[in-house]
Write an enzyme that holds these catalytic residues in place. Structure first.
Site, mmCIF file in Angstrom:
data_model
loop_
_atom_site.group_PDB
_atom_site.id
_atom_site.type_symbol
_atom_site.label_atom_id
_atom_site.label_comp_id
_atom_site.label_asym_id
_atom_site.label_seq_id
_atom_site.Cartn_x
_atom_site.Cartn_y
_atom_site.Cartn_z
ATOM 1 N N ASP A 56 0.811 -1.231 0.000
ATOM 2 C CA ASP A 56 0.000 0.000 0.000
ATOM 3 C C ASP A 56 0.837 1.271 0.000
ATOM 4 O O ASP A 56 0.465 2.283 0.605
ATOM 5 C CB ASP A 56 -0.969 0.011 1.205
ATOM 6 C CG ASP A 56 -1.881 -1.197 1.193
ATOM 7 O OD1 ASP A 56 -2.219 -1.670 0.095
ATOM 8 O OD2 ASP A 56 -2.245 -1.673 2.288
ATOM 9 N N GLU A 57 1.951 1.256 -0.702
ATOM 10 C CA GLU A 57 2.861 2.403 -0.710
ATOM 11 C C GLU A 57 2.491 3.442 -1.781
ATOM 12 O O GLU A 57 3.129 4.489 -1.864
ATOM 13 C CB GLU A 57 4.311 1.941 -0.953
ATOM 14 C CG GLU A 57 4.885 0.987 0.087
ATOM 15 C CD GLU A 57 4.660 -0.481 -0.260
ATOM 16 O OE1 GLU A 57 3.841 -0.754 -1.165
ATOM 17 O OE2 GLU A 57 5.284 -1.346 0.379
ATOM 18 N N LYS A 95 1.774 2.169 -5.177
ATOM 19 C CA LYS A 95 2.281 1.589 -6.429
ATOM 20 C C LYS A 95 1.312 1.845 -7.582
ATOM 21 O O LYS A 95 1.732 2.105 -8.699
ATOM 22 C CB LYS A 95 2.495 0.075 -6.259
ATOM 23 C CG LYS A 95 3.525 -0.261 -5.189
ATOM 24 C CD LYS A 95 3.615 -1.747 -4.944
ATOM 25 C CE LYS A 95 2.382 -2.362 -4.353
ATOM 26 N NZ LYS A 95 2.079 -1.968 -2.961
ATOM 27 N N ALA A 134 -3.887 -7.806 -3.909
ATOM 28 C CA ALA A 134 -3.463 -6.427 -4.161
ATOM 29 C C ALA A 134 -4.680 -5.524 -4.321
ATOM 30 O O ALA A 134 -5.727 -5.955 -4.792
ATOM 31 C CB ALA A 134 -2.617 -6.373 -5.434
ATOM 32 N N GLY A 135 -4.507 -4.263 -3.916
ATOM 33 C CA GLY A 135 -5.530 -3.248 -4.182
ATOM 34 C C GLY A 135 -4.781 -1.987 -4.562
ATOM 35 O O GLY A 135 -4.147 -1.370 -3.708
ATOM 36 N N HIS A 136 -4.773 -1.653 -5.845
ATOM 37 C CA HIS A 136 -3.980 -0.521 -6.341
ATOM 38 C C HIS A 136 -4.921 0.603 -6.759
ATOM 39 O O HIS A 136 -5.743 0.427 -7.653
ATOM 40 C CB HIS A 136 -3.092 -0.976 -7.514
ATOM 41 C CG HIS A 136 -2.029 -1.948 -7.079
ATOM 42 N ND1 HIS A 136 -1.091 -2.473 -7.940
ATOM 43 C CD2 HIS A 136 -1.736 -2.473 -5.856
ATOM 44 C CE1 HIS A 136 -0.284 -3.283 -7.260
ATOM 45 N NE2 HIS A 136 -0.669 -3.304 -5.995
ATOM 46 N N ARG A 163 2.909 -29.324 -7.425
ATOM 47 C CA ARG A 163 2.887 -29.815 -8.816
ATOM 48 C C ARG A 163 1.739 -30.774 -9.146
ATOM 49 O O ARG A 163 1.400 -30.926 -10.306
ATOM 50 C CB ARG A 163 4.236 -30.465 -9.211
ATOM 51 C CG ARG A 163 5.360 -29.464 -9.177
ATOM 52 C CD ARG A 163 6.671 -30.144 -8.996
ATOM 53 N NE ARG A 163 6.681 -30.845 -7.727
ATOM 54 C CZ ARG A 163 7.418 -31.918 -7.456
ATOM 55 N NH1 ARG A 163 8.200 -32.416 -8.375
ATOM 56 N NH2 ARG A 163 7.370 -32.488 -6.268
ATOM 57 N N GLN A 203 2.085 -5.938 -3.316
ATOM 58 C CA GLN A 203 2.557 -6.063 -1.930
ATOM 59 C C GLN A 203 3.862 -5.256 -1.750
ATOM 60 O O GLN A 203 4.064 -4.294 -2.470
ATOM 61 C CB GLN A 203 2.740 -7.539 -1.527
ATOM 62 C CG GLN A 203 1.428 -8.320 -1.413
ATOM 63 C CD GLN A 203 0.880 -8.818 -2.732
ATOM 64 O OE1 GLN A 203 1.586 -9.447 -3.495
ATOM 65 N NE2 GLN A 203 -0.378 -8.550 -3.008
ATOM 66 N N THR A 234 -8.408 -3.461 -0.488
ATOM 67 C CA THR A 234 -8.994 -4.755 -0.837
ATOM 68 C C THR A 234 -10.001 -5.199 0.216
ATOM 69 O O THR A 234 -11.092 -5.650 -0.107
ATOM 70 C CB THR A 234 -7.876 -5.811 -0.989
ATOM 71 O OG1 THR A 234 -7.041 -5.400 -2.076
ATOM 72 C CG2 THR A 234 -8.418 -7.196 -1.287
ATOM 73 N N GLY A 252 -10.788 -3.268 3.248
ATOM 74 C CA GLY A 252 -11.366 -2.184 4.055
ATOM 75 C C GLY A 252 -10.868 -2.175 5.497
ATOM 76 O O GLY A 252 -11.297 -1.352 6.306
ATOM 77 N N ARG A 253 -9.935 -3.084 5.827
ATOM 78 C CA ARG A 253 -9.447 -3.135 7.217
ATOM 79 C C ARG A 253 -8.609 -1.885 7.535
ATOM 80 O O ARG A 253 -7.884 -1.390 6.668
ATOM 81 C CB ARG A 253 -8.544 -4.368 7.420
ATOM 82 C CG ARG A 253 -9.291 -5.678 7.395
ATOM 83 C CD ARG A 253 -8.339 -6.848 7.579
ATOM 84 N NE ARG A 253 -7.434 -7.004 6.442
ATOM 85 C CZ ARG A 253 -6.445 -7.886 6.395
ATOM 86 N NH1 ARG A 253 -6.217 -8.688 7.428
ATOM 87 N NH2 ARG A 253 -5.674 -7.984 5.322
ATOM 88 N N PRO A 254 -8.681 -1.391 8.796
ATOM 89 C CA PRO A 254 -7.805 -0.257 9.155
ATOM 90 C C PRO A 254 -6.350 -0.690 9.074
ATOM 91 O O PRO A 254 -6.001 -1.792 9.484
ATOM 92 C CB PRO A 254 -8.198 0.077 10.594
ATOM 93 C CG PRO A 254 -9.045 -1.048 11.071
ATOM 94 C CD PRO A 254 -9.544 -1.821 9.891
#
Ligand code: GDP
Ligand code: IMO
Ligand code: MG
Length: 426
Positions: free
Chosen positions: A13-14, A16, A39-41, A142, A221, A297, A299-301
């Site tokens: 969450d920087e 990206k 991921a949530g961009h 595999r 990530q 992604t 909604g968590r704090p």
């Protein structure tokens, strides 16, 4: 512009998504190479906000090709929902989206396996509950992995589903039931929709490189969530660091010219796991409020902390960073003083580097330097020369410690709230 890797240096969450979209205007290809819909961009364009989980962040530019590489784990339900949402909002998604035939599929039972892992083991990693770990586990063992190409040979897909449901029967029976026929029908439908997008990524990437197309590699990530280098087991199940670009797309190391580490001016972390510079409750809440630090992604704090240069130097070295994007500096505009961690104290001594052992990490106390805040609103700044002196000092402090230059500073979520310090990226 060179071919640039854009990857997270912290716990995700920087920014990206914002940075990839910002740089994507001038490039031909944007490629994702690991992770999945964990991921949530976020991309903000005027009043519009797009949150992308799987589709690369070049999708808003009609002439950019977006590639989902073999290293990504693909949930087709998320993919087609995302495609539909984008189309409803007028974004073209067609030939500009390519998916590797070698990518592994996240199937409905993977999410259930994940909730069983949490329940059965009593270890709660605080995952995004997207089935990421079970899917990568199936890939590595595999016998159980299901690839995009298997779906296109539907008899093979059917056989694999049969086998997987049988072998996972005990765990699944503890949490829920899977209706096999419904799954097969749903995925038969997906196979038709997917087929036009499927490519051999190594061939595609090779042709793009040969034609000197400009490429952005979009990480998901962050380095501290890397399966090998992060705070294991409180990590994700893929390599989030630079090496994953080669293995997740089928390109050589020389395909990457610059490695930009996207770094929040402070730190956030979602989910469980050690976090040495976590702020005390009052300031943590204040920063979360101002920075709107809630997961894109789930909604968590997000937990908030001071910038941790020990972790960041480790991250810079693992990734071979050539530049830093310092994001969300505006969130610190109001502070009188800003703390920055320059060392870890353990058993009365300062540690040399970032420790492997979680118990050591948990027992470390951060050593802080306190720098003066810039106490100036930065969100309206559009020229590098107008950045406040104390912010420049903050940047210099970080760059000197890391021995990596600050290339870009971000002062807000929008495209024009981006100040490029290094003209390589203009
Ligand atoms: P990603 O996962 O690295 O793409 O980051 P996320 O999208 O999960 O989280 C970054 C959040 O911060 C999003 O809501 C962005 O719109 C927002 N954002 C990005 N850059 C900036 C910035 O410089 N300042 C502020 N205030 N918000 C930003
Ligand atoms: P972006 O790309 C922040 C975290 C989860 C959990 C751990 C394992 O938006 O930066 P997983 O579902 O991957 O097995 O969860 O990793 N996590 C993220 N945290 N940003 C992300 O992605 C994340 N993807 C996974 O919160 O702690
Ligand atoms: Mg995110």
């Amino acid at each position: 512009m060179p071919n640039i890797a854009i990857l997270g240096t912290q716990w995700g969450d920087e920014s990206k998504g914002k940075m990839t979209d910002f740089l994507a205007e001038k490039v031909d290809v944007v490629a994702r190479y690991q992770g999945g819909d964990n991921a949530g961009h976020t991309i903000v364009v005027g009043q519009e906000k797009f949150i992308l989980h799987l589709i690369p962040s070049g999708i808003l530019y009609p002439n950019t090709i977006n590639v989902i590489g073999n290293g990504v784990v693909v949930n087709l339900e998320t993919l087609f929902t995302e495609i539909n949402h984008l189309r409803e909002r007028g974004v073209e998604v067609g030939e500009n989206l390519k998916i590797s035939s070698r990518a592994h599929l996240i199937l409905p039972y993977h999410k259930l396996m994940e909730s069983w892992n949490d329940l059965g083991s009593g270890v709660n990693l605080g995952t995004t509950a997207r089935g990421i770990g079970p899917t990568y586990s199936d890939k590595m063992n595999r016998y159980s992995g299901v690839r995009v190409s298997d779906l296109l040979e539907f008899d093979l897909f059917r056989k694999k589903i049969d086998f997987n449901l049988k072998t996972k029967d005990y765990a699944l029976s503890q949490v829920s039931q899977i209706d096999k026929n419904a799954l097969l029908e749903q995925y038969h439908g997906y196979s038709k929709l997917l087929e036009p997008h499927v490519i051999e990524t190594p061939d595609f990437m090779h042709r793009a490189l040969k034609a000197e197309k400009q490429i952005l590699f979009e990480g998901a990530q962050g380095a501290m969530l890397d399966i090998d280098f992060g705070t294991y087991p409180y990590v994700t199940s893929s390599n989030t660091t630079v090496g994953a670009i080669c293995t997740g797309l089928g390109v050589g190391v020389k395909a990457i010219d610059e490695v930009l580490g996207v770094t929040k001016a402070y730190v956030t972390r979602v989910g469980a796991g050690p976090f040495p510079t976590e702020m005390p409750t009052e300031i943590d809440e204040e920063i979360r409020d101002i920075g709107k630090e809630y997961g894109a992604t789930t909604g968590r704090p997000r937990r908030c902390g001071w910038l941790d240069l020990v972790a960041l130097r480790y991250s810079a070295r693992i990734n071979g960073l050539t530049g830093i994007v310092l994001s969300k500096v505006d969130v610190l505009d109001h502070l009188d003083e800003i703390k920055i961690c320059t060392g870890y104290q353990y058993n009365g001594k300062e540690l040399e580097g970032f420790p492997t052992s979680l118990s050591t990490l948990e027992a470390c106390s951060p050593i802080y330097e306190t720098l003066p805040g810039w106490k100036t609103p930065t969100t309206e700044i559009r020229q590098v020369k107008d950045l406040p002196e104390d912010l420049n000092d903050y940047c210099d402090f970080i760059a000197q410690y890391l021995e990596v230059p600050i290339s870009i500073v971000s002062v807000g979520p929008e495209r024009d709230q981006t100040l490029v310090l290094d003209e390589t990226f203009i």
